[in-house]
Write a protein that holds these residues in place. Structure first.
Motif, PDB file in Angstrom:
ATOM      1  N   ASP A 287      42.793  38.380  41.272  1.00 38.36           N
ATOM      2  CA  ASP A 287      42.310  37.443  42.287  1.00 38.36           C
ATOM      3  C   ASP A 287      41.522  38.156  43.385  1.00 38.36           C
ATOM      4  O   ASP A 287      40.904  37.502  44.220  1.00 38.36           O
ATOM      5  CB  ASP A 287      43.491  36.719  42.957  1.00 38.36           C
ATOM      6  N   LEU A 288      41.589  39.505  43.398  1.00 39.56           N
ATOM      7  CA  LEU A 288      40.906  40.287  44.419  1.00 39.56           C
ATOM      8  C   LEU A 288      40.502  41.629  43.829  1.00 39.56           C
ATOM      9  O   LEU A 288      41.293  42.276  43.140  1.00 39.56           O
ATOM     10  CB  LEU A 288      41.822  40.509  45.630  1.00 39.56           C
ATOM     11  N   ILE A 289      39.256  42.043  44.106  1.00 34.61           N
ATOM     12  CA  ILE A 289      38.762  43.353  43.680  1.00 34.61           C
ATOM     13  C   ILE A 289      38.698  44.254  44.912  1.00 34.61           C
ATOM     14  O   ILE A 289      38.175  43.850  45.952  1.00 34.61           O
ATOM     15  CB  ILE A 289      37.355  43.231  43.061  1.00 34.61           C
ATOM     16  N   LEU A 290      39.223  45.474  44.789  1.00 35.49           N
ATOM     17  CA  LEU A 290      39.163  46.435  45.888  1.00 35.49           C
ATOM     18  C   LEU A 290      38.053  47.447  45.626  1.00 35.49           C
ATOM     19  O   LEU A 290      37.975  48.028  44.541  1.00 35.49           O
ATOM     20  CB  LEU A 290      40.491  47.188  46.028  1.00 35.49           C
ATOM     21  N   CYS A 291      37.197  47.661  46.606  1.00 35.13           N
ATOM     22  CA  CYS A 291      36.123  48.653  46.525  1.00 35.13           C
ATOM     23  C   CYS A 291      36.195  49.531  47.770  1.00 35.13           C
ATOM     24  O   CYS A 291      36.756  49.136  48.793  1.00 35.13           O
ATOM     25  CB  CYS A 291      34.752  47.989  46.468  1.00 35.13           C
ATOM     26  N   ILE A 292      35.598  50.712  47.677  1.00 40.57           N
ATOM     27  CA  ILE A 292      35.575  51.599  48.841  1.00 40.57           C
ATOM     28  C   ILE A 292      34.145  52.069  49.084  1.00 40.57           C
ATOM     29  O   ILE A 292      33.463  52.555  48.176  1.00 40.57           O
ATOM     30  CB  ILE A 292      36.547  52.791  48.652  1.00 40.57           C
ATOM     31  N   ASN A 293      33.664  51.816  50.307  1.00 34.21           N
ATOM     32  CA  ASN A 293      32.370  52.321  50.788  1.00 34.21           C
ATOM     33  C   ASN A 293      31.131  51.720  50.135  1.00 34.21           C
ATOM     34  O   ASN A 293      30.017  52.057  50.540  1.00 34.21           O
ATOM     35  CB  ASN A 293      32.291  53.848  50.653  1.00 34.21           C
ATOM     36  N   HIS A 294      31.279  50.862  49.127  1.00 37.65           N
ATOM     37  CA  HIS A 294      30.108  50.338  48.439  1.00 37.65           C
ATOM     38  C   HIS A 294      30.307  48.889  48.022  1.00 37.65           C
ATOM     39  O   HIS A 294      31.425  48.451  47.741  1.00 37.65           O
ATOM     40  CB  HIS A 294      29.790  51.160  47.180  1.00 37.65           C
ATOM     41  N   SER A 295      29.194  48.188  47.908  1.00 38.70           N
ATOM     42  CA  SER A 295      29.192  46.828  47.392  1.00 38.70           C
ATOM     43  C   SER A 295      29.831  46.752  46.014  1.00 38.70           C
ATOM     44  O   SER A 295      29.741  47.691  45.217  1.00 38.70           O
ATOM     45  CB  SER A 295      27.733  46.353  47.297  1.00 38.70           C
ATOM     46  N   SER A 296      30.454  45.614  45.709  1.00 38.05           N
ATOM     47  CA  SER A 296      31.032  45.441  44.366  1.00 38.05           C
ATOM     48  C   SER A 296      29.932  45.410  43.304  1.00 38.05           C
ATOM     49  O   SER A 296      30.195  45.700  42.133  1.00 38.05           O
ATOM     50  CB  SER A 296      31.863  44.159  44.299  1.00 38.05           C
ATOM     51  N   ASN A 297      28.717  45.094  43.698  1.00 38.32           N
ATOM     52  CA  ASN A 297      27.601  45.146  42.747  1.00 38.32           C
ATOM     53  C   ASN A 297      27.297  46.573  42.311  1.00 38.32           C
ATOM     54  O   ASN A 297      26.669  46.786  41.267  1.00 38.32           O
ATOM     55  CB  ASN A 297      26.339  44.539  43.365  1.00 38.32           C
ATOM     56  N   TYR A 298      27.746  47.534  43.096  1.00 35.60           N
ATOM     57  CA  TYR A 298      27.541  48.950  42.762  1.00 35.60           C
ATOM     58  C   TYR A 298      28.707  49.504  41.958  1.00 35.60           C
ATOM     59  O   TYR A 298      28.520  50.163  40.944  1.00 35.60           O
ATOM     60  CB  TYR A 298      27.351  49.758  44.049  1.00 35.60           C
ATOM     61  N   VAL A 299      29.929  49.219  42.394  1.00 31.90           N
ATOM     62  CA  VAL A 299      31.093  49.849  41.756  1.00 31.90           C
ATOM     63  C   VAL A 299      31.700  49.014  40.636  1.00 31.90           C
ATOM     64  O   VAL A 299      32.489  49.526  39.849  1.00 31.90           O
ATOM     65  CB  VAL A 299      32.185  50.186  42.798  1.00 31.90           C
ATOM     66  N   ALA A 300      31.339  47.731  40.551  1.00 31.31           N
ATOM     67  CA  ALA A 300      31.901  46.870  39.504  1.00 31.31           C
ATOM     68  C   ALA A 300      30.908  45.771  39.159  1.00 31.31           C
ATOM     69  O   ALA A 300      31.216  44.585  39.246  1.00 31.31           O
ATOM     70  CB  ALA A 300      33.233  46.279  39.970  1.00 31.31           C
ATOM     71  N   SER A 301      29.713  46.162  38.721  1.00 38.24           N
ATOM     72  CA  SER A 301      28.639  45.184  38.513  1.00 38.24           C
ATOM     73  C   SER A 301      28.967  44.187  37.413  1.00 38.24           C
ATOM     74  O   SER A 301      28.450  43.064  37.413  1.00 38.24           O
ATOM     75  CB  SER A 301      27.329  45.911  38.189  1.00 38.24           C
ATOM     76  N   PHE A 302      29.847  44.559  36.477  1.00 38.03           N
ATOM     77  CA  PHE A 302      30.214  43.654  35.384  1.00 38.03           C
ATOM     78  C   PHE A 302      30.990  42.436  35.880  1.00 38.03           C
ATOM     79  O   PHE A 302      31.172  41.465  35.145  1.00 38.03           O
ATOM     80  CB  PHE A 302      31.052  44.405  34.336  1.00 38.03           C
ATOM     81  N   THR A 303      31.456  42.463  37.131  1.00 38.36           N
ATOM     82  CA  THR A 303      32.214  41.336  37.680  1.00 38.36           C
ATOM     83  C   THR A 303      31.309  40.303  38.341  1.00 38.36           C
ATOM     84  O   THR A 303      31.806  39.328  38.911  1.00 38.36           O
ATOM     85  CB  THR A 303      33.241  41.828  38.723  1.00 38.36           C
ATOM     86  N   GLU A 304      29.995  40.497  38.276  1.00 40.72           N
ATOM     87  CA  GLU A 304      29.045  39.663  39.030  1.00 40.72           C
ATOM     88  C   GLU A 304      29.290  38.162  38.883  1.00 40.72           C
ATOM     89  O   GLU A 304      29.288  37.424  39.871  1.00 40.72           O
ATOM     90  CB  GLU A 304      27.615  40.033  38.613  1.00 40.72           C
ATOM     91  N   PRO A 305      29.551  37.614  37.669  1.00 39.62           N
ATOM     92  CA  PRO A 305      29.702  36.158  37.571  1.00 39.62           C
ATOM     93  C   PRO A 305      31.075  35.623  37.964  1.00 39.62           C
ATOM     94  O   PRO A 305      31.282  34.408  37.966  1.00 39.62           O
ATOM     95  CB  PRO A 305      29.430  35.892  36.077  1.00 39.62           C
ATOM     96  N   VAL A 306      31.996  36.507  38.319  1.00 36.67           N
ATOM     97  CA  VAL A 306      33.380  36.071  38.562  1.00 36.67           C
ATOM     98  C   VAL A 306      33.545  35.592  40.007  1.00 36.67           C
ATOM     99  O   VAL A 306      33.252  36.333  40.949  1.00 36.67           O
ATOM    100  CB  VAL A 306      34.362  37.227  38.262  1.00 36.67           C
ATOM    101  N   PRO A 307      34.043  34.368  40.226  1.00 41.75           N
ATOM    102  CA  PRO A 307      34.077  33.768  41.576  1.00 41.75           C
ATOM    103  C   PRO A 307      35.337  34.104  42.369  1.00 41.75           C
ATOM    104  O   PRO A 307      36.048  33.220  42.844  1.00 41.75           O
ATOM    105  CB  PRO A 307      34.027  32.267  41.257  1.00 41.75           C
ATOM    106  N   ILE A 308      35.620  35.395  42.526  1.00 44.33           N
ATOM    107  CA  ILE A 308      36.781  35.806  43.311  1.00 44.33           C
ATOM    108  C   ILE A 308      36.339  36.753  44.421  1.00 44.33           C
ATOM    109  O   ILE A 308      35.283  37.385  44.313  1.00 44.33           O
ATOM    110  CB  ILE A 308      37.867  36.494  42.438  1.00 44.33           C
ATOM    111  N   PRO A 309      37.119  36.861  45.502  1.00 49.90           N
ATOM    112  CA  PRO A 309      36.716  37.760  46.606  1.00 49.90           C
ATOM    113  C   PRO A 309      36.798  39.229  46.219  1.00 49.90           C
ATOM    114  O   PRO A 309      37.616  39.624  45.384  1.00 49.90           O
ATOM    115  CB  PRO A 309      37.709  37.407  47.706  1.00 49.90           C
ATOM    116  N   ARG A 310      35.954  40.021  46.867  1.00 48.53           N
ATOM    117  CA  ARG A 310      35.933  41.485  46.689  1.00 48.53           C
ATOM    118  C   ARG A 310      36.038  42.093  48.079  1.00 48.53           C
ATOM    119  O   ARG A 310      35.256  41.736  48.960  1.00 48.53           O
ATOM    120  CB  ARG A 310      34.631  41.939  46.027  1.00 48.53           C
ATOM    121  N   LEU A 311      36.980  42.983  48.264  1.00 48.55           N
ATOM    122  CA  LEU A 311      37.213  43.599  49.568  1.00 48.55           C
ATOM    123  C   LEU A 311      36.634  45.003  49.556  1.00 48.55           C
ATOM    124  O   LEU A 311      37.023  45.848  48.730  1.00 48.55           O
ATOM    125  CB  LEU A 311      38.710  43.621  49.865  1.00 48.55           C
TER     126      LEU A 311
END
Length: 616
Positions: A287-311
């Motif tokens: 339900d939540l993706i955790l990233c550090i220092n970078h956009s989720s488009n950079y560290v987890a681009s495969f999640t692009e179509p998924v409608p959940i929050p990314r912190l």
């Protein structure tokens, strides 16, 4: 003249072995075991041409006839490069032999497809052939790049099955994979073995792809009913990166507040990390993706179509991170309020300030009959000598001015300093082109950001070297970090204090506990916030002397929970004061641990983030 592998001088084997261990440690040991083979022979002027043959009791067999090396590389590399340019992600090379062509392919991918999860799967029945190549040629760059994955051994079908289990190529469409032949077409027995292996691979891929589609359908159904209630948190960490401890700590913090948390660990740099990430993510369905220092488009681009929050947790200045556009569901928190303007300039949403923290695995400080060091410092420096040697005098003079000003005025940004000390546009363009050749992240940075990144790195390095040099009279000084320290320390006395990099979090904690004083020197981009070391050292049972930053007194009480200094001149005075009385140091550690336990654990930060997300 033919020479067997056992008779070769092996000039590159050890270095190649160490490089291969980074990504495929099991294979590295198997390859080296073939260095005494007396049935594989090579010949040639190895920079121009080569040939290879088997010669054993049953007779001779030519593996590779005499061909010009450049012609051989072009013949094999060109169609592979074309396949990548036309959309292939994975190229399977059946019969990679001595691996001569692989450096050219890897260099092409790094130049034209940097940041894309593309690479080669090299199949080879006989590890001895790859051993021969590693004896004769320097493959370190290609092996460290992570662009080549090997399946090696007499039973290729089994090797490919293992590859499928570990690396999840079923996340790729069949059209994204291309197959090329590296063995001689008239070698019928060898051809039959490879064709059988590929039939097995296609069968496994088809079966696993059906299961992957089922997984995607299940995930789509789960997220289609997502209510916004966060129960499951997902992230991935690279264990060899310094910020992995922070991300790991935060993920564990969510677990402590009774959320389900899944952490995918990487210990390699292979291009297949993207495939493994995708499979793990859709299997877990968070339900939540955790990233550090970078956009989720950079560290987890495969999640692009998924409608959940990314912190996204910024623990470093955003200016020093790769600028990739934010996802619509990205939310940012940061360790300092001063980061917020840059996050917003990039189009991000900053929802709060979350300071660094401790994982909370508290250790009692041991009593040492002999301490490992009186003073120890762990930190990074970068030797930019090669870049400076390539600069013209005008650029070098400007960089010198800006870097020295940055050291003297750490609270100013390079952008502000550059506005005061200008560089003409032609020289600026030359400098940008030069930095692009040497800094891997450059493709994600504008020219101005790239220059700023370099200025920070160079200023940090010079400042750390100077501050550590002021401690050369301490007989039991320990300096830890990258090998660049050995090239940058100004004299042999200090060079003898350099003891190499720290290899693990466990080793780091043991170092903290085994020193009378651990030193924290701020990075210039970290002058406005409290860094994670101030929490980690006391937690590990170590005593810390820290460089002061604004607001530090809001976290620890001066000389009761932590000692600190404000200038380079004050630093040895505070260290000497701390070295005098072991009882004072132990009491200070105990009080700092109590403060951390009450207020500065990752579970406290996880709850802060959850509250911010709930209020968004």
């Amino acid at each position: 003249m033919w020479t067997s592998i056992s008779e070769l001088s092996h000039p590159f084997l050890q270095d190649n072995h160490q490089a291969l261990k980074i990504n495929q440690p099991e294979l590295a040991s198997r390859i080296v075991a073939h260095r005494d083979r007396s049935d594989i022979f090579v010949q040639g002027d190895l920079s121009k041409w080569y040939a290879c043959k088997y010669a054993g009791p049953s007779g001779e067999f030519l593996v590779h006839g005499r061909h010009p090396l450049e012609e051989e590389i072009v013949r094999f590399a060109s169609p592979v490069q074309k396949a990548f340019s036309e959309g292939a992600w994975l190229v399977i090379l059946m019969g990679s032999g001595m691996g001569i062509v692989l450096p050219t392919i890897a260099a092409y991918l790094e130049k034209h497809h940097r940041g894309e999860p593309k690479g080669v799967l090299g199949l080879e029945q006989d590890p001895g052939l790859l051993c021969a190549g590693m004896c004769l040629y320097d493959f370190q760059a290609v092996l460290k790049s992570g662009r080549i994955l090997f399946a090696v051994g007499p039973n290729l079908a089994d090797s490919l099955h293992t590859i499928c289990e570990r690396h999840h190529p079923e996340t790729l469409e069949p059209e994204q994979m291309k197959i090329f032949t590296g063995y001689r077409v008239d070698d019928r027995e060898r051809a039959a073995d490879y064709e059988h292996a590929m039939r097995e691979f296609r069968k496994i891929h088809e079966e696993k792809r059906k299961l992957y589609f089922d997984l995607l359908r299940s995930a789509e159904q789960y997220w289609s009913t997502f209510s916004g209630n966060i129960r499951k948190v997902w992230t991935h960490v690279n264990d060899d990166r310094g910020d992995s401890r922070i991300l790991l700590g935060l993920a564990e913090g969510f677990r402590e507040i009774e959320l389900e948390s899944n952490i995918l660990h990487f210990r390699d740099r292979l291009f297949t990390r993207f495939y493994r990430c995708a499979h793990d993510f859709f299997s877990f369905q968070p339900d939540l993706i955790l990233c550090i220092n970078h956009s989720s488009n950079y560290v987890a681009s495969f999640t692009e179509p998924v409608p959940i929050p990314r912190l996204i947790w910024y623990v470093d200045r955003p200016e020093n991170t790769v600028e990739v556009p934010y996802h619509a569901h990205d939310y940012a928190v940061c360790v300092s309020e001063s980061f917020i303007p840059e996050i917003e300039r990039r189009g991000g949403r900053a929802i709060g300030v979350v300071p660094a923290a401790s994982a909370g695995e508290f250790e009692k400080p041991p009593f040492h009959p002999t301490w490992k060091h009186d003073v120890a410092y762990v930190g990074s420096v970068v030797d930019h000598t090669t870049i400076f040697q390539s600069m013209d005098s005008k650029c070098r003079s400007w960089i010198e001015q800006v870097v020295e000003t940055q050291i003297l005025q750490p609270l100013k940004s390079p952008t502000e300093i550059s506005a005061e000390i200008s560089l003409e546009s032609a020289s600026k363009e030359k400098l940008i082109r030069l930095l692009e050749q040497h800094i891997p992240k450059s493709r994600f940075m504008s020219g101005d950001r790239l220059i700023e990144y370099f200025i920070y790195a160079e200023a940090n390095t010079r400042r750390r070297v100077r501050m550590i040099s002021a401690l050369q009279n301490y007989k039991k000084l320990g300096i830890y970090g990258p090998a660049d320290w050995a090239r940058l320390l100004p004299n042999s006395t200090l060079c003898r204090c350099y003891l190499g990099p720290i290899q693990s979090a466990k080793e780091l904690g043991e170092l903290y506990r085994s020193c009378k004083v651990n030193l924290s020197i701020n990075s210039l981009q970290g002058f406005g916030f409290v860094n994670v070391r101030l929490f980690e050292v006391p937690t590990a049972g170590g005593f810390l002397v820290a460089e002061w930053v604004p607001g530090l007194e809001n976290y620890f009480e001066h000389e009761k929970e932590m000692f600190w200094f404000s200038t380079q001149e004050e630093m040895p005075v505070v260290i000497d004061e701390a070295l005098v009385d072991e009882g004072v140091r132990l009491a200070t550690i105990s009080r700092a641990q109590e403060r951390i336990r009450k207020s500065h654990l990752y579970q406290h930060r996880a709850q802060m983030i959850l509250d911010y997300l709930t209020q968004r």
